[in-house]
Design an enzyme around this catalytic site. Structure first.
Site, PDB file in Angstrom:
ATOM      1  N   CYS A 107      12.904  35.167  -6.393  1.00 34.20           N
ATOM      2  CA  CYS A 107      11.510  35.082  -5.959  1.00 34.20           C
ATOM      3  C   CYS A 107      11.402  36.538  -4.969  1.00 34.20           C
ATOM      4  O   CYS A 107      11.911  36.728  -4.074  1.00 34.20           O
ATOM      5  CB  CYS A 107      11.247  33.913  -5.090  1.00 34.20           C
ATOM      6  SG  CYS A 107       9.500  33.916  -4.379  1.00 34.20           S
TER       7      CYS A 107
ATOM      8  N   ARG B  62       9.141  35.962  -0.929  1.00 31.74           N
ATOM      9  CA  ARG B  62       9.733  35.111   0.199  1.00 31.74           C
ATOM     10  C   ARG B  62       9.340  35.433   1.518  1.00 31.74           C
ATOM     11  O   ARG B  62       9.628  34.708   2.720  1.00 31.74           O
ATOM     12  CB  ARG B  62      11.323  35.247  -0.161  1.00 31.74           C
ATOM     13  CG  ARG B  62      11.581  34.217  -1.202  1.00 31.74           C
ATOM     14  CD  ARG B  62      13.029  34.299  -1.260  1.00 31.74           C
ATOM     15  NE  ARG B  62      13.649  35.657  -2.209  1.00 31.74           N
ATOM     16  CZ  ARG B  62      14.866  36.028  -2.336  1.00 31.74           C
ATOM     17  NH1 ARG B  62      15.844  35.268  -1.665  1.00 31.74           N
ATOM     18  NH2 ARG B  62      15.058  37.030  -2.992  1.00 31.74           N
TER      19      ARG B  62
ATOM     20  N   TRP C 236       1.695  31.408  -4.720  1.00 32.02           N
ATOM     21  CA  TRP C 236       0.599  31.903  -5.352  1.00 32.02           C
ATOM     22  C   TRP C 236       1.036  32.781  -6.347  1.00 32.02           C
ATOM     23  O   TRP C 236       2.190  33.216  -6.417  1.00 32.02           O
ATOM     24  CB  TRP C 236      -0.423  32.403  -4.438  1.00 32.02           C
ATOM     25  CG  TRP C 236      -0.007  33.369  -3.566  1.00 32.02           C
ATOM     26  CD1 TRP C 236       0.281  34.889  -3.955  1.00 32.02           C
ATOM     27  CD2 TRP C 236       0.097  33.365  -2.147  1.00 32.02           C
ATOM     28  NE1 TRP C 236       0.769  35.234  -2.446  1.00 32.02           N
ATOM     29  CE2 TRP C 236       0.754  34.517  -1.768  1.00 32.02           C
ATOM     30  CE3 TRP C 236       0.020  32.201  -1.200  1.00 32.02           C
ATOM     31  CZ2 TRP C 236       1.033  34.693  -0.181  1.00 32.02           C
ATOM     32  CZ3 TRP C 236       0.429  32.488   0.118  1.00 32.02           C
ATOM     33  CH2 TRP C 236       1.010  33.504   0.536  1.00 32.02           C
TER      34      TRP C 236
ATOM     35  N   GLU D 288       2.690  38.152 -13.720  1.00 33.02           N
ATOM     36  CA  GLU D 288       3.431  36.866 -14.238  1.00 33.02           C
ATOM     37  C   GLU D 288       2.159  36.687 -15.352  1.00 33.02           C
ATOM     38  O   GLU D 288       2.766  35.909 -16.360  1.00 33.02           O
ATOM     39  CB  GLU D 288       3.501  35.865 -13.047  1.00 33.02           C
ATOM     40  CG  GLU D 288       4.324  36.085 -11.988  1.00 33.02           C
ATOM     41  CD  GLU D 288       4.474  34.881 -11.214  1.00 33.02           C
ATOM     42  OE1 GLU D 288       3.888  34.760 -10.038  1.00 33.02           O
ATOM     43  OE2 GLU D 288       5.233  33.964 -11.269  1.00 33.02           O
TER      44      GLU D 288
HETATM   45  N1  ARG Z   1       5.989  32.936 -13.843  1.00 29.91           N
HETATM   46  C1  ARG Z   1       5.598  31.779 -13.746  1.00 29.91           C
HETATM   47  C2  ARG Z   1       4.180  31.495 -14.471  1.00 29.91           C
HETATM   48  O1  ARG Z   1       3.676  32.676 -14.819  1.00 29.91           O
HETATM   49  C3  ARG Z   1       5.500  31.003 -12.243  1.00 29.91           C
HETATM   50  C4  ARG Z   1       6.726  31.312 -11.594  1.00 29.91           C
HETATM   51  C5  ARG Z   1       6.461  31.020 -10.117  1.00 29.91           C
HETATM   52  N2  ARG Z   1       5.461  31.925  -9.617  1.00 29.91           N
HETATM   53  C6  ARG Z   1       5.084  31.875  -8.506  1.00 29.91           C
HETATM   54  N3  ARG Z   1       4.311  33.125  -7.985  1.00 29.91           N
HETATM   55  N4  ARG Z   1       5.422  31.039  -7.252  1.00 29.91           N
HETATM   56  O2  ARG Z   1       3.764  30.570 -14.564  1.00 29.91           O
END
Ligand code: ARG
Length: 383
Positions: free
Chosen positions: A79, A82, A253, A258
């Site tokens: 992560c 953090r 968030w 992602e």
């Molecule tokens: N990568 C994942 C997604 O696109 C989420 C993983 C957790 N990501 C976060 N920003 N806490 O759905």
């Protein structure tokens, strides 16, 4: 509800093992060393030992649970986000193990975490595994997931990643909308060994979504792309001081990449680059034109732009990289090593121009932590 389909795999094994005392000790000592106001540790250690001797496990105090969950985040080597580990809001719902109650509280979790768009990091901790009595499990990998409907030709409408889960819930009796679309929210499935699995359709007001538009290409909004506001991982096991909490959904968030560089772009997800390349009028005949790279940038701009327009918390990969290095410095100053996995920390686009690219990290695994859940292939129903 329709009968649950036959399941080819084994039941959840009953946890008969007792808590690992060394791990419990380490955790209690860590808690006291980081919170000197708790006083000497010996008394609490003796309590824990006595409880484990009598019952095979022990119950964390509220303070231990909160600290343990936050440190599990702090120790999550994959992560990048953090820096704010101390701000994690911990919901103590350890008394809940009934699948319906668990599902209902997942809905509550989503509402609290969404917070009208000002996303808050939250974890909800349900009943632990105890000797002879496993806790509940959530089968969905996240509280919000989009269906992936397999077509006859091997194609998938929606998120291909969730095609198995989609088949599973349809087998359980879930009825997809009459007009199936690429962004149909799947129901939650909560399982426990000794009861029927429980299926819950998430209420609309619990799932905030952001329609995707682009600051300069008006046509992009017409594609009907959207994404949910809150990434809430729900199938990982939280382990604190030797105690396993198999259902402990948690969220932060989103970082834009992602969604823009993975969920929308991966060929085994929404695979949007080829289509968007053509719509942008790029020369897609040769990889050397870097048409994919160009689409990726615009798609990621669209994601950041849309979340900002909608007033939903999101962060970009440059800001988040810098914050992560700040986090590393703070951890170092506190005399702690910060476990980090380069292959996950480095963002999936523009890697070399982010600050996290240019160094190595400590790869040690520490507990408390989150581990892959064991819901996969588990059949909760053996009749
Ligand atoms: N990568 C994942 C997604 O696109 C989420 C993983 C957790 N990501 C976060 N920003 N806490 O759905």
């Amino acid at each position: 509800m329709a009968p649950v389909p036959a399941c080819p795999t084994e039941a959840i094994p009953l946890r008969t093992t007792t808590v690992d005392l060394a791990e419990a000790d380490d955790f209690i000592r860590l808690h006291h060393s980081e919170h000197p106001e708790l006083g000497p540790v010996e008394h609490r250690l003796a309590e824990v030992h006595a409880e484990v001797a009598a019952t095979g496990t022990y119950r964390h105090t509220e303070a231990e649970l909160t600290f343990g969950a936050r440190v599990a985040w702090r120790n999550s080597a994959r992560c990048i986000g953090r820096l704010y580990w101390r701000s994690l809001k911990v919901r103590d719902l350890r008394d809940l193990r009934d699948p319906k109650e668990v599902a209902d509280e997942c809905v509550e979790h989503l509402k609290l975490a969404t917070n009208g768009g000002k996303v808050r990091p939250v974890i909800t901790v349900f009943a632990p595994d105890e000797p002879g009595q496993p806790g509940p499990r959530i089968r969905n990998e996240q509280l919000v997931r989009y269906a992936g409907y397999r077509g006859p030709d091997g194609g998938v409408l929606g998120d291909r990643r969730n095609a198995d889960l989609t088949d599973h819930v349809i087998g359980m009796g879930w009825r997809p909308p009459t007009q199936r679309g690429p962004f149909d929210v799947l129901p939650l499935v909560v399982e426990r060994e000794d009861t029927d699995p429980y299926l819950l359709e998430l209420p609309r007001d619990a799932v905030m979504e952001v329609p995707i538009s682009h600051p300069e290409y008006p046509w992009l909004a017409d594609l009907g792309l959207r994404w949910h506001a809150v990434p809430a991982i729900s199938n990982m096991r939280l382990r604190i001081g030797g105690v396993d909490y198999p259902a402990a959904p948690f969220n932060g968030w989103y970082m834009g990449t992602e969604i823009g560089a993975r969920n929308f772009a991966d060929t085994d997800r929404y695979d949007l680059l080829p289509y968007l390349g053509k719509r942008m009028g790029l020369d897609t005949s040769k990889v050397q034109t870097l048409w994919r790279d160009r689409v990726l940038v615009e798609l990621n701009r669209a994601v950041l732009h849309s979340f900002a327009e909608a007033g939903v918390t999101i962060t970009d990969h440059h800001t988040e990289s810098d914050r992560f290095l700040t986090h590393l410095k703070k951890e170092e100053a506190a005399g702690r090593s910060c476990p980090a996995d380069w292959t996950w920390i480095v963002p999936p686009m523009s890697s070399g121009i982010t600050s996290v690219f240019h160094r190595y990290y400590d790869k040690r695994e520490l507990v408390p932590n989150f581990f892959p859940g064991d819901t996969k292939g588990v059949c909760p129903i053996i009749h």
